[in-house]
Write an enzyme that holds these catalytic residues in place. Structure first.
Site, mmCIF file in Angstrom:
data_model
loop_
_atom_site.group_PDB
_atom_site.id
_atom_site.type_symbol
_atom_site.label_atom_id
_atom_site.label_comp_id
_atom_site.label_asym_id
_atom_site.label_seq_id
_atom_site.Cartn_x
_atom_site.Cartn_y
_atom_site.Cartn_z
ATOM 1 N N ALA A 4 0.814 -1.218 0.000
ATOM 2 C CA ALA A 4 0.000 0.000 0.000
ATOM 3 C C ALA A 4 0.848 1.268 0.000
ATOM 4 O O ALA A 4 0.408 2.298 -0.501
ATOM 5 C CB ALA A 4 -0.955 -0.003 1.177
ATOM 6 N N THR A 5 2.041 1.224 0.559
ATOM 7 C CA THR A 5 2.882 2.421 0.519
ATOM 8 C C THR A 5 3.190 2.785 -0.924
ATOM 9 O O THR A 5 3.074 3.945 -1.333
ATOM 10 C CB THR A 5 4.179 2.203 1.320
ATOM 11 O OG1 THR A 5 3.834 2.059 2.703
ATOM 12 C CG2 THR A 5 5.130 3.365 1.171
ATOM 13 N N THR A 45 -3.610 -3.712 0.297
ATOM 14 C CA THR A 45 -2.434 -4.526 0.597
ATOM 15 C C THR A 45 -2.864 -5.897 1.070
ATOM 16 O O THR A 45 -3.957 -6.081 1.619
ATOM 17 C CB THR A 45 -1.507 -3.838 1.620
ATOM 18 O OG1 THR A 45 -0.232 -4.465 1.539
ATOM 19 C CG2 THR A 45 -2.022 -3.934 3.040
ATOM 20 N N THR A 78 9.143 -7.177 -12.697
ATOM 21 C CA THR A 78 8.668 -8.558 -12.783
ATOM 22 C C THR A 78 7.711 -8.861 -11.637
ATOM 23 O O THR A 78 7.988 -8.528 -10.487
ATOM 24 C CB THR A 78 9.864 -9.527 -12.731
ATOM 25 O OG1 THR A 78 10.670 -9.273 -13.880
ATOM 26 C CG2 THR A 78 9.409 -10.977 -12.730
ATOM 27 N N CYS A 95 7.048 6.880 23.626
ATOM 28 C CA CYS A 95 8.210 6.835 24.498
ATOM 29 C C CYS A 95 9.358 6.048 23.884
ATOM 30 O O CYS A 95 10.507 6.244 24.224
ATOM 31 C CB CYS A 95 7.824 6.230 25.840
ATOM 32 S SG CYS A 95 8.625 7.047 27.206
#
EC number: 2.8.1.7
Lengths: 135, 453
Positions: free
Chosen positions: B73-74, B251, B291, B377
């Site tokens: 998805a990125t 994704t 590919t 943190c």
């Protein structure tokens, strides 16, 4: 993040969790940090008139390193004089717990808490030594 | 019951054994390159890819010709946003998105803003060097200086309106429950807006956006609509035509398929065009060269098929587990706050703040349960989750949040265990928390002057 065994040990078995009477003239309270930053440490020391730290208690809101840092310093300062406690540095805490760079902040907080508690105790003593004038 | 328990299904999901079975032949004997048109190995691989393409398309009610396989998805987000901005630059350069989008969308937008600024700076330098070549220095002749300034401004305005290769971006605030306001979205649109990018469901707080309404609005205004749908697909129904979306990022690894494979849906009617990010052999109709990862694509297809077939039943079961977890925690602990809308929410998502307990310390206490924390943190920035902050969650509460993501393989027994463990550990940490003690004593924490670091 992988913590050192010492951090985990203190986190799982914290020493000296609790509250001392903040109105006791021999108790100094240090409250440092901020909820918005994700850590608040409260350290309380009961100090004899001779300046010996006879008891220490803490409560901490923060990550595992913050809890471990405060637990460690309560152990360290007990039995020490005020002057000795004032020389404790955050570097000692960070080294003992092998804190990673991003967690050095927690050790700074622990040093600040000791100083703030002693400061509070000294203020109380000064207030005591000044006799209220008759009105 | 086996420990540790995995309850972080928004981060990724385990591979379904049925998906693995489907993939195995393509990692063994059927290893052909789907682009090899001249022998049986290639044909077999191509057939398998085309079957998967249909399976993925069916999950979103699309035609298989509209599916472009990517690495995840990125890449799909990058391809959709950069591809549209590049292709439609003559039409406009304005994007609207939300502050709660995934970093793959937000950082892509930020890069496009930088590209635009660099281009404008270049043009300005060019203009200044042209001015320097004039015979008379403008400062020597006041009337000329004024005239030049007007000329310069006009020229600059013209340049600012020129296609730059970058974009201007509006990052919209969300409402307290995490949903976008349609009025604010409509108000943000200009005649230069070419793209709206809004996610289907949020990865942190599970808020589901009104996709069909956004789609309708975009269609009316002639603006393309991209939707990062990774968290919601396979959990809630999604149809590209009913929702009028033009580009959809998908994704595989969030729906029990393998990692490293995803897809971008690109609408054919009316036709949406995008410029490719990568140059090469022209695979995937020229939109994504490289590919194809045949085995992973086959697994992706199988995962999409299973998700479609089992969605209704599975989501109902997961929803029951989520509600059991939520009510179990809230009945036994005070001051527990759910972040994000309860009504418009992914069935398996529970993002809660346990007041006066720090999220990371809590995660450390429940190390047999894999969850995620909105506390930062562990990161260098120490800033809590930007998604929670964008929903108006106070910083201290954002530091106290935990995200549970219940998925296909979680059991009721696991949920019972997690409730017991959470209740015990939250109580233990609260006994250690100065803030909880102060709150119990009735001290207003906002009235204290904190020593911020």
């Amino acid at each position: 993040m992988a913590y050192s065994d010492k951090v985990i040990e203190h986190y799982e078995n914290p020493r000296n969790v609790g509250t001392l009477d903040k109105n006791d003239p021999n108790v100094g309270t240090g409250l440092v940090g901020a909820p918005a930053c994700g850590d608040v440490m409260r350290l309380q020391l009961r100090i004899t008139d001779e300046g010996i730290i006879e008891d220490a208690k803490f409560k901490t809101f923060g990550c595992g390193s913050a809890i471990a840092s405060s637990s460690l310093v309560t152990e360290w300062v007990k039995g020490k004089t005020v002057d000795q406690a004032m020389t404790l540095s955050n570097k000692d805490v960070a080294r003992e717990l092998s804190l990673p760079p991003v967690k050095i902040h927690c050790s700074v907080l622990a040093e600040d808490a000791i100083k703030a508690a002693i400061e509070d105790f000294k203020k109380k003593r000064e207030a005591r030594s000044v006799k209220p004038t008759a009105s | 019951m086996k420990l540790p328990i995995y309850m972080d299904n928004h981060a990724t999901t385990p591979l379904d054994p049925r998906v693995l079975e489907a993939m195995l032949p393509y990692l063994r004997e059927d290893f052909g390159n789907a682009a090899s048109r001249n022998h049986a190995f290639g044909w077999k691989a191509e057939a398998a890819v085309e079957k998967a393409r249909k399976q993925v398309a069916e999950l979103i009610g699309a035609s298989d010709k509209e599916i472009v396989f990517t690495s995840g998805a990125t890449e799909s987000d990058n391809l959709a946003i950069k591809g549209v901005i590049e292709f439609y630059k003559a039409k406009g350069d304005h994007i609207i998105t939300l502050k709660t989008e995934h970093k793959a969308v937000l950082d892509t937008c930020k890069r496009l803003e930088r590209v635009r600024q660099e281009r404008l700076d270049e043009l300005k330098m060019l203009r200044l060097s042209q001015l320097a070549e004039r015979d008379v220095a403008p400062e020597d002749v006041p009337e000329l200086a004024a005239k030049y300034r007007i000329e310069e401004d006009a020229q600059y305005q013209k340049w600012a309106a020129l296609p730059t290769g970058g974009a201007r971006v509006t990052y919209l605030d969300v409402e307290k429950d995490g949903q976008v306001s349609l009025e604010k979205l409509a108000a943000a649109m200009t005649d230069k807006t070419v793209l709206v990018s809004v996610m289907f469901a949020n990865n942190e707080i599970g808020t589901v956006q009104p996709i069909a309404e956004i789609g309708k609005l975009c269609r009316q205004r002639g603006v393309l609509f991209h939707c990062d749908a990774v968290q919601g697909l396979g959990k809630l129904p999604f149809n590209v035509d009913e929702m009028s979306v033009d580009l959809v990022s998908i994704t595989s690894h969030k729906m029990y398929g393998p990692k490293g494979v995803g897809a971008l849906y690109v609408r054919r009617k009316p036709r949406v065009r995008i410029a490719p990010l990568m140059d090469g052999g022209g695979h995937e109709r020229g939109m994504r060269s490289g590919t194809l990862n045949v085995a992973a694509i086959v697994g992706f297809g199988k995962a999409a098929e299973l998700a479609r077939e089992e969605m209704a039943e599975e989501s109902a079961r997961i929803f029951r587990l989520r509600e059991k977890l939520r009510t179990g925690l809230m009945n036994q602990l005070d001051m527990v706050i759910v972040n994000g809308s309860l009504e418009h929410r992914l069935p398996g998502n529970l993002n809660v703040s346990f007041s006066y307990v720090e999220g990371e310390a809590l995660m450390m206490a429940i190390k047999d349960v894999a969850v995620s924390s909105g506390s930062a943190c562990t990161s260098a920035s120490l800033e809590p989750s930007y998604v929670l902050r964008a929903c108006g969650v106070e910083e201290d509460m954002a530091h106290s949040s935990i995200r549970f993501g219940i998925g296909r393989f979680n059991t009721e027994e696991e949920v019972d265990y997690v409730i017991r463990l959470m209740v015990e550990k939250v109580r233990k940490l609260r006994d250690m928390s100065p803030l909880y003690e102060m709150a119990k004593e009735g001290i207003d924490l906002k009235s204290i002057e904190w020593t911020a670091h």
